[in-house]
Design a protein around this motif. Structure first.
Motif, PDB file in Angstrom:
ATOM      1  N   ILE A 107       0.867  -1.318  -0.175  1.00 60.06           N
ATOM      2  CA  ILE A 107       0.039   0.079  -0.133  1.00 60.06           C
ATOM      3  C   ILE A 107       0.966   1.253  -0.053  1.00 60.06           C
ATOM      4  CG2 ILE A 107      -2.001  -1.187   1.048  1.00 60.06           C
ATOM      5  CD1 ILE A 107      -1.180   0.551   3.694  1.00 60.06           C
ATOM      6  N   PRO A 108       0.159   2.519  -0.633  1.00 58.28           N
ATOM      7  CA  PRO A 108       1.139   3.727  -0.389  1.00 58.28           C
ATOM      8  C   PRO A 108       1.428   3.968   0.813  1.00 58.28           C
ATOM      9  CG  PRO A 108      -0.842   3.912  -1.534  1.00 58.28           C
ATOM     10  CD  PRO A 108      -0.934   2.491  -0.907  1.00 58.28           C
ATOM     11  N   GLU A 109       2.830   4.507   0.925  1.00 57.55           N
ATOM     12  CA  GLU A 109       3.496   5.006   2.248  1.00 57.55           C
ATOM     13  C   GLU A 109       2.629   5.820   3.022  1.00 57.55           C
ATOM     14  OE1 GLU A 109       6.180   4.230   3.996  1.00 57.55           O
ATOM     15  OE2 GLU A 109       6.424   2.436   2.597  1.00 57.55           O
ATOM     16  N   GLU A 110       1.808   6.719   2.387  1.00 51.49           N
ATOM     17  CA  GLU A 110       0.999   7.779   3.048  1.00 51.49           C
ATOM     18  C   GLU A 110      -0.236   7.258   3.737  1.00 51.49           C
ATOM     19  OE1 GLU A 110      -0.384   7.981  -1.304  1.00 51.49           O
ATOM     20  OE2 GLU A 110       1.603   7.881  -0.264  1.00 51.49           O
ATOM     21  N   ARG A 111      -0.322   5.944   3.253  1.00 51.17           N
ATOM     22  CA  ARG A 111      -1.643   5.408   3.992  1.00 51.17           C
ATOM     23  C   ARG A 111      -1.061   4.463   5.220  1.00 51.17           C
ATOM     24  NH1 ARG A 111      -6.820   5.039   1.598  1.00 51.17           N
ATOM     25  NH2 ARG A 111      -6.871   6.974   0.495  1.00 51.17           N
ATOM     26  N   LYS A 112       0.136   4.193   5.191  1.00 47.47           N
ATOM     27  CA  LYS A 112       0.792   3.136   6.230  1.00 47.47           C
ATOM     28  C   LYS A 112       0.442   3.762   7.635  1.00 47.47           C
ATOM     29  CE  LYS A 112       3.709   0.508   3.437  1.00 47.47           C
ATOM     30  NZ  LYS A 112       5.305  -0.047   3.314  1.00 47.47           N
ATOM     31  N   SER A 113       0.799   5.281   7.778  1.00 44.07           N
ATOM     32  CA  SER A 113       0.763   5.908   9.076  1.00 44.07           C
ATOM     33  C   SER A 113      -0.674   5.940   9.587  1.00 44.07           C
ATOM     34  CB  SER A 113       1.169   6.908   9.090  1.00 44.07           C
ATOM     35  OG  SER A 113       0.741   7.998   8.401  1.00 44.07           O
ATOM     36  N   LEU A 114      -1.827   5.972   8.813  1.00 43.94           N
ATOM     37  CA  LEU A 114      -3.087   6.216   8.881  1.00 43.94           C
ATOM     38  C   LEU A 114      -3.616   4.912   9.399  1.00 43.94           C
ATOM     39  CD1 LEU A 114      -5.384   8.260   8.988  1.00 43.94           C
ATOM     40  CD2 LEU A 114      -5.899   7.319   6.586  1.00 43.94           C
ATOM     41  N   LEU A 115      -2.965   4.076   8.711  1.00 43.36           N
ATOM     42  CA  LEU A 115      -3.603   2.496   9.363  1.00 43.36           C
ATOM     43  C   LEU A 115      -2.634   1.907  10.477  1.00 43.36           C
ATOM     44  CD1 LEU A 115      -3.594   0.490   5.566  1.00 43.36           C
ATOM     45  CD2 LEU A 115      -5.652   1.453   7.185  1.00 43.36           C
ATOM     46  N   GLU A 116      -1.738   2.692  10.756  1.00 47.17           N
ATOM     47  CA  GLU A 116      -1.110   2.169  12.030  1.00 47.17           C
ATOM     48  C   GLU A 116      -2.086   2.832  13.230  1.00 47.17           C
ATOM     49  OE1 GLU A 116       1.267   0.243  13.216  1.00 47.17           O
ATOM     50  OE2 GLU A 116       1.363  -0.385  11.039  1.00 47.17           O
ATOM     51  N   LYS A 117      -2.320   4.018  13.004  1.00 52.21           N
ATOM     52  CA  LYS A 117      -3.406   4.658  13.887  1.00 52.21           C
ATOM     53  C   LYS A 117      -4.722   3.627  14.321  1.00 52.21           C
ATOM     54  CE  LYS A 117      -1.791   9.196  13.099  1.00 52.21           C
ATOM     55  NZ  LYS A 117      -2.290  10.521  12.557  1.00 52.21           N
ATOM     56  N   ALA A 118      -5.134   3.154  13.033  1.00 51.47           N
ATOM     57  CA  ALA A 118      -6.193   2.360  13.111  1.00 51.47           C
ATOM     58  C   ALA A 118      -6.034   1.068  13.806  1.00 51.47           C
ATOM     59  CB  ALA A 118      -6.725   2.059  11.575  1.00 51.47           C
ATOM     60  N   LYS A 119      -4.892   0.517  13.833  1.00 55.26           N
ATOM     61  CA  LYS A 119      -4.605  -0.792  14.452  1.00 55.26           C
ATOM     62  C   LYS A 119      -4.263  -0.483  15.715  1.00 55.26           C
ATOM     63  CE  LYS A 119      -1.534  -1.899  11.315  1.00 55.26           C
ATOM     64  NZ  LYS A 119      -0.200  -2.677  10.479  1.00 55.26           N
ATOM     65  N   VAL A 123     -11.347   0.884  17.727  1.00 57.65           N
ATOM     66  CA  VAL A 123     -12.848   1.714  17.895  1.00 57.65           C
ATOM     67  C   VAL A 123     -12.678   3.135  17.974  1.00 57.65           C
ATOM     68  CG1 VAL A 123     -14.370   1.686  19.797  1.00 57.65           C
ATOM     69  CG2 VAL A 123     -13.518  -0.306  19.191  1.00 57.65           C
ATOM     70  N   ALA A 124     -11.598   3.545  18.517  1.00 56.55           N
ATOM     71  CA  ALA A 124     -11.521   5.268  18.632  1.00 56.55           C
ATOM     72  C   ALA A 124     -11.177   5.828  17.371  1.00 56.55           C
ATOM     73  CB  ALA A 124     -10.224   5.463  19.731  1.00 56.55           C
ATOM     74  N   PHE A 125     -10.287   5.019  16.770  1.00 52.27           N
ATOM     75  CA  PHE A 125     -10.305   5.445  15.291  1.00 52.27           C
ATOM     76  C   PHE A 125     -11.540   5.606  14.391  1.00 52.27           C
ATOM     77  CE2 PHE A 125      -9.222   4.814  10.787  1.00 52.27           C
ATOM     78  CZ  PHE A 125      -8.300   5.958  10.617  1.00 52.27           C
ATOM     79  N   ILE A 126     -12.199   4.617  14.571  1.00 50.53           N
ATOM     80  CA  ILE A 126     -13.474   4.783  13.635  1.00 50.53           C
ATOM     81  C   ILE A 126     -14.593   5.683  14.133  1.00 50.53           C
ATOM     82  CG2 ILE A 126     -15.617   3.215  13.426  1.00 50.53           C
ATOM     83  CD1 ILE A 126     -13.715   0.853  12.883  1.00 50.53           C
ATOM     84  N   GLU A 127     -14.535   5.877  15.721  1.00 53.12           N
ATOM     85  CA  GLU A 127     -15.600   6.706  16.272  1.00 53.12           C
ATOM     86  C   GLU A 127     -14.955   8.129  15.752  1.00 53.12           C
ATOM     87  OE1 GLU A 127     -15.404   5.872  20.355  1.00 53.12           O
ATOM     88  OE2 GLU A 127     -16.593   4.320  20.259  1.00 53.12           O
ATOM     89  N   LYS A 128     -13.792   8.512  15.738  1.00 51.37           N
ATOM     90  CA  LYS A 128     -13.262   9.650  15.515  1.00 51.37           C
ATOM     91  C   LYS A 128     -13.640   9.910  13.898  1.00 51.37           C
ATOM     92  CE  LYS A 128      -8.941  12.720  15.424  1.00 51.37           C
ATOM     93  NZ  LYS A 128      -7.736  12.525  15.954  1.00 51.37           N
ATOM     94  N   GLY A 129     -13.172   9.007  13.312  1.00 46.46           N
ATOM     95  CA  GLY A 129     -13.376   9.419  11.774  1.00 46.46           C
ATOM     96  C   GLY A 129     -14.745   9.797  11.375  1.00 46.46           C
ATOM     97  N   ILE A 130     -15.717   8.836  12.080  1.00 50.68           N
ATOM     98  CA  ILE A 130     -17.430   9.165  12.105  1.00 50.68           C
ATOM     99  C   ILE A 130     -17.593  10.444  12.477  1.00 50.68           C
ATOM    100  CG2 ILE A 130     -19.544   8.327  12.651  1.00 50.68           C
ATOM    101  CD1 ILE A 130     -18.556   5.437  12.476  1.00 50.68           C
ATOM    102  N   ARG A 131     -16.934  10.871  13.538  1.00 51.93           N
ATOM    103  CA  ARG A 131     -17.417  12.233  14.237  1.00 51.93           C
ATOM    104  C   ARG A 131     -17.061  13.507  12.946  1.00 51.93           C
ATOM    105  NH1 ARG A 131     -15.394  10.535  18.720  1.00 51.93           N
ATOM    106  NH2 ARG A 131     -13.495  11.546  18.472  1.00 51.93           N
ATOM    107  N   LYS A 132     -15.826  13.182  12.483  1.00 51.12           N
ATOM    108  CA  LYS A 132     -15.213  14.083  11.547  1.00 51.12           C
ATOM    109  C   LYS A 132     -15.910  14.225  10.598  1.00 51.12           C
ATOM    110  CE  LYS A 132     -10.614  15.017  11.752  1.00 51.12           C
ATOM    111  NZ  LYS A 132      -9.146  14.648  11.504  1.00 51.12           N
ATOM    112  N   LEU A 133     -16.528  13.213   9.871  1.00 47.09           N
ATOM    113  CA  LEU A 133     -17.334  13.211   8.603  1.00 47.09           C
ATOM    114  C   LEU A 133     -18.710  13.793   8.998  1.00 47.09           C
ATOM    115  CD1 LEU A 133     -16.469   9.483   7.535  1.00 47.09           C
ATOM    116  CD2 LEU A 133     -16.108  11.879   6.173  1.00 47.09           C
ATOM    117  N   LYS A 134     -19.390  13.863  10.233  1.00 44.64           N
ATOM    118  CA  LYS A 134     -20.467  14.206  10.440  1.00 44.64           C
ATOM    119  C   LYS A 134     -20.378  15.812  10.628  1.00 44.64           C
ATOM    120  CE  LYS A 134     -22.719  10.188  12.150  1.00 44.64           C
ATOM    121  NZ  LYS A 134     -23.347   9.531  13.511  1.00 44.64           N
ATOM    122  N   GLU A 135     -19.016  16.436  10.606  1.00 44.94           N
ATOM    123  CA  GLU A 135     -18.983  17.767  11.157  1.00 44.94           C
ATOM    124  C   GLU A 135     -18.731  18.767   9.756  1.00 44.94           C
ATOM    125  OE1 GLU A 135     -15.023  18.084  12.877  1.00 44.94           O
ATOM    126  OE2 GLU A 135     -15.603  17.487  14.807  1.00 44.94           O
TER     127      GLU A 135
END
Length: 136
Positions: A107-119, A123-135
């Motif tokens: 996968i592209p390098e710029e995606r690796k750090s994001l997926l590290e946060k998800a791993k 749960v917190a990563f998903i909750e934060k992502g959904i909150r940001k999308l709703k803003e």
């Protein structure tokens, strides 16, 4: 589903009939990262979707209440597409697909750090992502 008859009541089948084609999740992905897109924005993606396919997929996503059309603030000839709450709730699906792909493919390098946060805390990563999308 708005305009077609379901093949079965299986929840996987029902979902795939809405967003399981080659393009719909890529449209949803673009909206998740940009929050709003014009038709032209989608045409500029790396995957090079054909205009007739894009029009068809946008219609299906809109008919099934995953996206909505908004007036463009700068042009009456353009519209903005935005995820609905129902569309935003696909965020965990895209996270899981991304984590699966990272496990088996390059996968592209710029995606690796994001997926590290998800791993680290999915749960917190998903909750934060959904909150940001709703803003919006």
């Amino acid at each position: 589903m708005a305009s077609s008859k379901k093949r079965s009541d299986c929840p996987i089948n029902t979902s795939l009939e809405i967003w399981g084609d080659k393009w719909s999740l890529l449209i949803i992905r673009d909206l998740m990262f940009k929050k709003q897109c014009t038709y032209g924005d989608f045409l500029k993606s790396k995957e090079k979707i054909a205009t007739n396919i894009l029009a068809s997929r946008l219609l299906v996503l809109e008919e099934n209440d995953l996206i909505i059309k908004l007036d463009h603030p700068e042009s009456k000839a353009k519209v903005l597409y935005q995820l609905t709450e129902k569309g935003i709730e696909l965020f965990p699906v895209l996270v899981e697909i991304s984590l699966w792909a990272e496990k088996y493919y390059e996968i592209p390098e710029e995606r690796k750090s994001l997926l590290e946060k998800a791993k680290q805390d999915k749960v917190a990563f998903i909750e934060k992502g959904i909150r940001k999308l709703k803003e919006l």
